[in-house]
Scaffold this motif. Structure first.
Motif, mmCIF file in Angstrom:
data_model
loop_
_atom_site.group_PDB
_atom_site.id
_atom_site.type_symbol
_atom_site.label_atom_id
_atom_site.label_comp_id
_atom_site.label_asym_id
_atom_site.label_seq_id
_atom_site.Cartn_x
_atom_site.Cartn_y
_atom_site.Cartn_z
ATOM 1 N N TRP A 32 59.399 45.402 -64.626
ATOM 2 C CA TRP A 32 60.648 45.191 -66.116
ATOM 3 C C TRP A 32 61.899 44.876 -65.843
ATOM 4 C CZ3 TRP A 32 63.222 48.959 -66.358
ATOM 5 C CH2 TRP A 32 63.033 50.587 -65.432
ATOM 6 N N MET A 33 62.347 45.268 -63.788
ATOM 7 C CA MET A 33 64.035 44.817 -64.146
ATOM 8 C C MET A 33 64.273 43.951 -64.313
ATOM 9 S SD MET A 33 65.588 47.566 -63.268
ATOM 10 C CE MET A 33 65.705 48.931 -62.756
ATOM 11 N N PRO A 34 63.572 42.925 -63.888
ATOM 12 C CA PRO A 34 64.354 41.401 -64.013
ATOM 13 C C PRO A 34 64.646 41.158 -65.556
ATOM 14 C CG PRO A 34 62.640 40.745 -63.097
ATOM 15 C CD PRO A 34 62.284 42.386 -63.255
ATOM 16 N N TYR A 35 64.350 42.086 -66.508
ATOM 17 C CA TYR A 35 65.341 41.445 -67.678
ATOM 18 C C TYR A 35 65.985 42.387 -67.563
ATOM 19 C CZ TYR A 35 60.229 40.050 -69.670
ATOM 20 O OH TYR A 35 58.922 39.179 -69.076
ATOM 21 N N PHE A 36 66.437 43.311 -66.645
ATOM 22 C CA PHE A 36 67.876 43.886 -67.238
ATOM 23 C C PHE A 36 68.237 42.765 -66.192
ATOM 24 C CE2 PHE A 36 65.485 47.440 -67.905
ATOM 25 C CZ PHE A 36 66.538 48.203 -68.970
#
Length: 505
Positions: free
Chosen positions: A362-366
């Motif tokens: 889910w890091m790419p959303y951040f």
């Protein structure tokens, strides 16, 4: 709100439409058709030389196509002070539309003529157009506007740059013009804002300050003020310009050398150079290169990425509009310092998120949210205020030379980022953004220490607030009183009251 006359708004909107909008549009328009343009270069090469284009040559031709825009901008910025002297503010903007129309023709017909040279020359000429526009427009807007809305009107420049970027993204969508058969029409669109400006601007007045101080045309300046301000009695405004003219040592437009040598504007000049360099070197240009890559890693499907990229253009426009609405309440200084500081914070976060991108799904959303935050921080202040400041920190005689220096710094920095960033990125990879963190922090610290607030001040007041740091004596009120008394009395035969004069504009 009564100061927002139709005449003033038309000048701000149509002036920026034929100038800043074209610059913004050209920043983003080559992204969508990049593959088609490269393919066109290749087929043209095969038709001419009977062999495919070598990979190195292809990369070189493409880099030249993209970066020659900045070289054109530099040429435009260098030529602008001469054109401004001869044609005035409005005349320069009108002449500039000719470059836009010629460039639109070259860029549109290059594919039909099977000539990639036409594309490269077209990009150079549209660069010249942007170089002239980014100096002439902020100067025109700063000189025609009452001082308590000078910042808001000045932000039209930044809002229309952002709208131009957004429009370039929208028209480049595959459903519209981002297709193999239609990409050349992306460039035809350039002629439209230029033609609209040519239809409206001739009917609006020239800058009253230019008319009065440089052309000595009192009647023309009075008419111009009356139309821009929407009132009959403009004696106060005229008197303020007269006082500014008297306070200047030389009434002739100063050359760049005179500006560099003048101790009275030394820190204004250093401030503009640093602010303009930070405007380009703060890393916003680099963000555009990255957005698609980060979205791909976030697992978005290739066919929806262009639509998500639109959100960056939309956020940019929104932030610029909000900045224009609050700039007169909050002031230039806090918005600039906040903008650069926030950019430093979000670039640091982006670096952290990029490093964890592989490990957490889910890091790419951040990362993507950080990118939007960097863009919004940029447009809240650093995206438009440097141009407003260049007009505000200098009095009339120094202004053209100051814009020429600011423009030169702007385009050289733009070119440097385009040239060096790919190498920085190869070396540092996801830590590349830390370079920008340093630039943003240093910029914010400098502005915090040196820059005085300029909102709602006359150009003379602003010069005075720099007198201490420039180590020159500020003109004392008594001198000014003598200056005013020695000048001609106003229409009713009474001398203008200074306090009133200074509060009017």
């Amino acid at each position: 709100i009564k100061e927002w006359t139709t005449c003033l708004l038309s000048a701000a909107f149509f002036g920026a439409l034929g100038s800043s909008f074209i610059y913004g549009y050209n920043l983003s328009v080559v992204n969508a058709p990049a593959l088609f343009i490269k393919a066109f270069y290749n087929t043209t090469w095969i038709e001419r030389y009977g062999e495919p284009l070598a990979a190195e040559t292809a990369t070189l031709l493409w880099s030249v196509t993209v970066s020659i825009f900045a070289i054109g901008g530099l040429l435009g910025a260098l030529a602008v002070s001469i054109i401004l002297k001869v044609l005035g503010r409005k005349g320069t903007l009108l002449l500039n539309n000719i470059f836009a129309v010629i460039a639109a023709l070259l860029l549109t017909l290059g594919e039909r003529a099977k000539s990639f040279e036409m594309l490269i020359i077209g990009r150079l000429i549209i660069g010249v157009n942007s170089g002239i526009a980014l100096s002439a427009l902020p100067m025109y807007l700063g000189e025609i506007t009452p001082r308590h809305i000078r910042g808001s009107i000045g932000q039209f420049n930044s809002i229309l740059i952002c709208l131009g970027v957004f429009m370039g993204q929208v028209l480049g969508l595959p459903e519209l013009l981002g297709q193999e058969s239609r990409w050349s029409y992306l460039f035809s669109f350039l002629a439209l804002p230029a033609i609209l400006q040519l239809c409206v601007l001739p009917f609006l007045p020239e800058s009253p300050r230019y008319l009065l101080i440089e052309r000595r045309d009192e009647a023309g300046a009075e008419r111009a003020f009356q139309r821009f301000l929407g009132k009959k009695d403009v004696s106060q405004e005229l008197e303020e310009v007269h006082a500014e003219a008297r306070a200047q040592e030389n009434l002739h437009t100063a050359s760049v050398l005179q500006l560099l040598r003048s101790p009275g504007v030394r820190w204004q000049l250093i401030t503009i150079i640093i602010t303009m360099a930070c405007y380009q070197l703060c890393g916003l240009n680099a963000i555009w290169y990255y957005t698609n890559g980060i979205l791909r890693e976030a697992g978005f499907a290739e066919n929806i990425i262009p639509y998500i990229t639109l959100s960056t253009g939309a956020i940019e426009t929104l932030a610029a509009i909000i900045s224009g609405l609050v700039i007169e309440r909050i002031g230039r200084r806090p918005l600039l310092i906040f903008g650069f500081s926030a950019m430093a914070v979000f670039f640091s976060l982006l670096t952290v998120f990029l490093n964890f991108q592989e490990r957490l799904s889910w890091m790419p959303y951040f990362s993507y949210i950080s990118i939007l935050a960097v863009i919004a921080s940029f447009c809240s202040g650093p995206g438009g205020i440097p141009f407003v400041l260049t007009g505000e920190l200098f009095e009339q005689s120094f202004r053209p030379a100051a814009f020429m220096i600011a423009g030169t710094v702007n385009w050289l920095s733009n070119f440097a980022v385009g040239l060096l960033f790919p190498f920085i990125q190869e070396t540092l990879q996801s830590f590349a953004f830390l370079v920008f963190v340093v630039v943003c922090v240093l910029g914010a610290i400098y502005l915090f220490v040196v820059l005085p607030e300029t909102k709602n001040k006359t150009f003379m007041d602003i010069s005075k607030s720099f007198a201490k740091i420039n180590k020159i004596p500020a003109p004392s009120p008594s001198n000014e009183m003598e200056l005013v008394l020695s000048s001609k009395p106003d229409m009713n035969g009474r001398v203008q009251d200074i306090a009133k004069m200074e509060s009017s504009f």
